[in-house]
Write an enzyme that holds these catalytic residues in place. Structure first.
Site, PDB file in Angstrom:
ATOM      1  N   LYS A  59       0.843  -1.204   0.000  1.00 12.63           N
ATOM      2  CA  LYS A  59       0.000   0.000   0.000  1.00 12.63           C
ATOM      3  C   LYS A  59       0.875   1.249   0.000  1.00 12.63           C
ATOM      4  CE  LYS A  59      -3.856  -2.350   2.013  1.00 12.63           C
ATOM      5  NZ  LYS A  59      -4.180  -3.110   3.182  1.00 12.63           N
ATOM      6  N   GLN A 103      -5.665  -2.536   9.161  1.00 14.34           N
ATOM      7  CA  GLN A 103      -5.543  -3.851   8.515  1.00 14.34           C
ATOM      8  C   GLN A 103      -6.208  -4.933   9.362  1.00 14.34           C
ATOM      9  OE1 GLN A 103      -4.167  -4.237   5.413  1.00 14.34           O
ATOM     10  NE2 GLN A 103      -4.676  -6.394   5.453  1.00 14.34           N
ATOM     11  N   ASP A 126     -11.998   1.895   3.567  1.00 10.37           N
ATOM     12  CA  ASP A 126     -12.299   0.465   3.439  1.00 10.37           C
ATOM     13  C   ASP A 126     -13.793   0.231   3.190  1.00 10.37           C
ATOM     14  OD1 ASP A 126     -10.311  -1.506   3.591  1.00 10.37           O
ATOM     15  OD2 ASP A 126      -9.963  -1.104   5.716  1.00 10.37           O
TER      16      ASP A 126
END
Ligand code: GUN
Length: 294
Positions: A59, A103, A126
């Site tokens: 990322k 995460q 997200d």
């Protein structure tokens, strides 16, 4: 005849090029303002899961490629929920940060729902916050989870019509299966979600025009699951005992039956990180336009 291979590598590279171009334009239009803030993404990793650490590194690299400023936070596996929620609160109020991602999976002592719910919905790149999930299920504008969005973008950019098609999804996770079902419904597909308790799984899958495998079991979808000419999207990223990355689909077999198929690696995985960049840019625009209204 062998299936058409849908290349996540090529499609995602095109999307990243467009994002980089747009960010370069924004920055050069504001080059006379030394206080102008570049789009920024904060990524939180709790603990040392090796798979997650690789995703987080990727990322950061892709942020650099497109011109998004990245802020990385690697927290000890024993971090308390209160400390994690404090960090999220800080980031919610940090003007340099337009997107926040924590995460998953989190260490067992942390409540994922509490953590997801603490992220400001406007910075929830997200698309996991209950508000964004609710908006998605109502077909309203929102931040959409990156992996399902990547699946739909791959179909659209490959010229595959979704409307009226029967889409069968294997897997009902909050990250892929459930949000993908809402997205596909919004695209006018007829959607069936299947899971570990589904009876006659193979028969149902064989009815699919578009079959999406999001199970997390290497090579689970064999040729027997696939109708001749169907589109097969493989969301799985599994490590075999020989350390090779493999999808949920038995590629060598299914490629001879499907009409189109996504490979692993080089398929959906690359789309996920790219769509995260797109969501960060979307969150940036949403935040900036709200500030302009004040
Ligand atoms: N773990 C696996 N996929 C994802 C994802 O898309 N977002 C986050 N935050 N964690 C994940």
């Amino acid at each position: 005849m062998s299936a058409n291979i849908i290349s996540g590598k090529e499609i995602s590279a095109k999307i990243r090029e467009r994002i980089k171009y747009e960010i370069d334009e924004i920055m050069s239009a504001n080059s006379d303002n030394p206080n102008f803030i570049r789009p920024g993404l904060a990524v939180i990793l709790v603990g040392e899961d090796p798979g997650s650490a690789i995703y987080v590194r990727n990322k950061k690299r892709i942020c650099e490629e497109v011109g998004i400023r990245s802020f990385g936070y690697v927290l000890d596996a024993t971090t308390s929920e209160a400390d994690l929620l404090d960090l999220i609160d800080q980031l919610n109020h940090d003007d340099r940060v337009h997107g926040i991602l924590c995460q998953m999976p989190l260490p067992k002592h942390l409540d994922e729902f509490a953590v997801i719910s603490a992220i400001s919905p406007v910075k929830d790149v997200d698309g996991f916050h209950p508000i964004n999930k609710g908006l998605l299920s109502m077909g309203k504008e929102c931040l959409v989870p990156c992996t399902p969005l990547g699946c739909v973008e791959m179909l659209k950019l490959s010229g595959i019509d979704i409307s009226g098609k029967h889409c069968v999804i294997i897997g009902r996770s909050n990250i892929v299966g459930k949000p993908l079902s809402a997205l596909m419904l919004n695209e006018n597909a007829t959607v069936t979600i299947t899971h570990s308790k589904t009876k006659n799984l193979k028969e149902i899958c064989r009815q699919a025009d578009i079959l999406v495998a999001a199970i997390g079991k290497s090579g689970f979808v064999t040729g027997e699951f696939v109708k001749e000419g169907a589109v097969v999207i493989d969301v799985g990223i599994n490590r075999d005992p020989d350390n090779k990355v493999r999808g949920d689909v038995l590629f060598e077999e299914v490629v001879e039956i499907a009409g189109s198929i996504t490979p692993v690696p080089g398929g959906v995985g690359l789309m996920t990180t790219t769509l995260l960049m797109q969501n960060t840019l979307q969150a940036y625009h949403n935040i900036i336009s709200k500030e302009a209204d004040l």
